[in-house]
Design a protein around this motif. Structure first.
Motif, PDB file in Angstrom:
ATOM      1  N   VAL A 110       0.857  -1.177   0.000  1.00 26.39           N
ATOM      2  CA  VAL A 110       0.000   0.000   0.000  1.00 26.39           C
ATOM      3  C   VAL A 110       0.897   1.232   0.000  1.00 26.39           C
ATOM      4  O   VAL A 110       1.967   1.237   0.619  1.00 26.39           O
ATOM      5  N   VAL A 111       0.476   2.255  -0.715  1.00 26.73           N
ATOM      6  CA  VAL A 111       1.182   3.537  -0.712  1.00 26.73           C
ATOM      7  C   VAL A 111       0.289   4.569  -0.039  1.00 26.73           C
ATOM      8  O   VAL A 111      -0.893   4.687  -0.370  1.00 26.73           O
TER       9      VAL A 111
ATOM     10  N   VAL B 136      -4.475   6.448   1.994  1.00 23.47           N
ATOM     11  CA  VAL B 136      -4.148   5.414   1.010  1.00 23.47           C
ATOM     12  C   VAL B 136      -4.365   5.980  -0.389  1.00 23.47           C
ATOM     13  O   VAL B 136      -5.475   6.401  -0.731  1.00 23.47           O
ATOM     14  N   ILE B 137      -3.300   5.976  -1.197  1.00 23.99           N
ATOM     15  CA  ILE B 137      -3.409   6.485  -2.567  1.00 23.99           C
ATOM     16  C   ILE B 137      -3.029   5.433  -3.605  1.00 23.99           C
ATOM     17  O   ILE B 137      -3.105   5.701  -4.803  1.00 23.99           O
TER      18      ILE B 137
ATOM     19  N   ASN C  32      -5.935  11.478  -8.885  1.00 17.19           N
ATOM     20  CA  ASN C  32      -5.147  12.713  -8.797  1.00 17.19           C
ATOM     21  C   ASN C  32      -3.689  12.477  -8.439  1.00 17.19           C
ATOM     22  O   ASN C  32      -2.927  13.437  -8.254  1.00 17.19           O
ATOM     23  N   GLN C  33      -3.295  11.189  -8.340  1.00 14.08           N
ATOM     24  CA  GLN C  33      -1.911  10.856  -8.033  1.00 14.08           C
ATOM     25  C   GLN C  33      -1.226  10.115  -9.181  1.00 14.08           C
ATOM     26  O   GLN C  33      -0.054   9.736  -9.074  1.00 14.08           O
ATOM     27  N   GLN C  34      -1.948   9.905 -10.251  1.00  9.91           N
ATOM     28  CA  GLN C  34      -1.372   9.165 -11.364  1.00  9.91           C
ATOM     29  C   GLN C  34      -0.356  10.024 -12.107  1.00  9.91           C
ATOM     30  O   GLN C  34      -0.452  11.253 -12.117  1.00  9.91           O
TER      31      GLN C  34
ATOM     32  N   GLY D  35       4.499   7.625 -10.983  1.00 10.06           N
ATOM     33  CA  GLY D  35       5.249   6.371 -10.943  1.00 10.06           C
ATOM     34  C   GLY D  35       4.823   5.435  -9.838  1.00 10.06           C
ATOM     35  O   GLY D  35       5.502   4.434  -9.561  1.00 10.06           O
ATOM     36  N   ILE D  36       3.687   5.710  -9.203  1.00 10.10           N
ATOM     37  CA  ILE D  36       3.246   4.893  -8.067  1.00 10.10           C
ATOM     38  C   ILE D  36       2.851   3.490  -8.524  1.00 10.10           C
ATOM     39  O   ILE D  36       3.210   2.490  -7.891  1.00 10.10           O
ATOM     40  N   GLY D  37       2.104   3.408  -9.636  1.00 16.90           N
ATOM     41  CA  GLY D  37       1.691   2.103 -10.126  1.00 16.90           C
ATOM     42  C   GLY D  37       2.876   1.225 -10.475  1.00 16.90           C
ATOM     43  O   GLY D  37       2.912   0.039 -10.123  1.00 16.90           O
ATOM     44  N   ARG D  38       3.847   1.765 -11.149  1.00 20.64           N
ATOM     45  CA  ARG D  38       5.027   0.990 -11.517  1.00 20.64           C
ATOM     46  C   ARG D  38       5.796   0.544 -10.270  1.00 20.64           C
ATOM     47  O   ARG D  38       6.256  -0.594 -10.185  1.00 20.64           O
TER      48      ARG D  38
END
Length: 291
Positions: free
Chosen positions: A50-51, A57-58, A81-83, A86-89
């Motif tokens: 989790v980030v 939690v985003i 609004n956080q895309q 690089g969070i997904g990667r």
């Protein structure tokens, strides 16, 4: 793979029970049907990351190792609004590092497919989502010499065997807790279970799956329809969902009984493909995350 936070303000940690509420709220932003209970079941049967930013939690991503060689991956979501940060990667890299060389399956949206391809996944099929409330619940006669009956406690080893052969994933850890929350029916030939279907609470109502059937005598389609029709009848008038692989060709029949196709996703795999037994076919999966 680095798997490092994309910004010093981000905190990436192991997903825990305490993250369910935040993850559920995040998934609601995208109209996901998952309930808190669905998230709890997913977290209890798998693991992930989790980030958070400032305690909120985003982003989330979970995986489920099935035995020593296979795994599935899903519930990958990043706040709109956080895309682009690089969070997904980062989350994906963390998961893939944890899974190592396991053959891993996921179901990708069109938006997510390019990232997964960069991480070594390739398209191996399509999955169609059907759902509705205004369906007919026809009786489908099983093949000659076969009959439907409720599941029995002694069926569990055979159910695990069929589900494993049909999916190419070790289902020994998944089936027992899934059976505890499901209403199931078996199709038997003599004393042998040749298929089964589960109906369980999920999302906006209930879901049917898995539906594995023996196919060595060419009667698989009739068997699958008999099982699914039985579970539809058990849930008549209530919201029901079923996710079926494209290669099984069940779509026209599902539409004929009143279930509408609402989505199609791409099945992708990394480090090979599931070692499915061609003599046992899967007509509905458990969920897109669990496979």
């Amino acid at each position: 793979m680095s798997g490092q936070p994309a910004s010093p303000s981000l905190v990436c940690e192991t997903f825990s029970e305490s993250d369910v509420e935040g993850a559920h709220a995040l998934s609601l932003q995208f109209g996901w049907p998952h309930t808190r209970e669905d998230w709890r079941f997913a977290a209890a049967t798998g693991r992930g990351f989790v980030v958070r930013e400032s305690g909120t939690v985003i982003g989330t991503a979970l995986c489920w190792p099935w035995g020593e060689r296979g795994a599935t991956l899903g519930l990958v979501v990043v706040a709109a609004n956080q895309q682009g940060r690089g969070i997904g990667r980062m989350l994906m890299e963390r998961l893939l590092d944890a899974l190592g060389p396991r053959m891993t399956v996921l179901h990708a949206t069109q938006a997510g497919q390019p990232l997964y391809e960069k991480l070594g996944f390739r398209k191996v099929g399509l999955l169609h989502q059907y759902q509705g409330t205004g369906f007919a619940a026809p009786f489908v006669e099983p093949p000659p010499g076969e009959r439907l009956r409720p599941l029995e406690a002694g069926d569990t080893p055979r159910l695990i065997e069929l589900a494993t052969r049909a999916s190419g994933l070790d289902r020994s850890a998944l089936l027992p807790p899934l059976l505890d929350m499901s209403q199931g029916v078996a199709l038997v030939k003599g004393d042998t279970v040749v298929g089964f279907a589960l109906l369980r609470p999920f999302g906006r109502g209930h879901a049917i799956g898995p539906v594995p059937v023996v196919a060595d005598d060419g009667l698989d389609r009739q068997r699958a329809q008999a099982l699914i029709a039985n579970r539809l009848a058990a849930n008549a008038g209530a919201f029901t969902r079923l996710d079926t692989p494209d290669e099984q060709g069940l779509g026209p029949w599902l539409e004929s009984v009143g279930l509408a196709r609402v989505d199609t996703v791409v099945k992708m795999a990394r480090n090979g493909e599931p070692a499915r037994d061609p003599a046992t076919l899967q007509y509905a999966i458990v969920t897109q995350a669990l496979g």
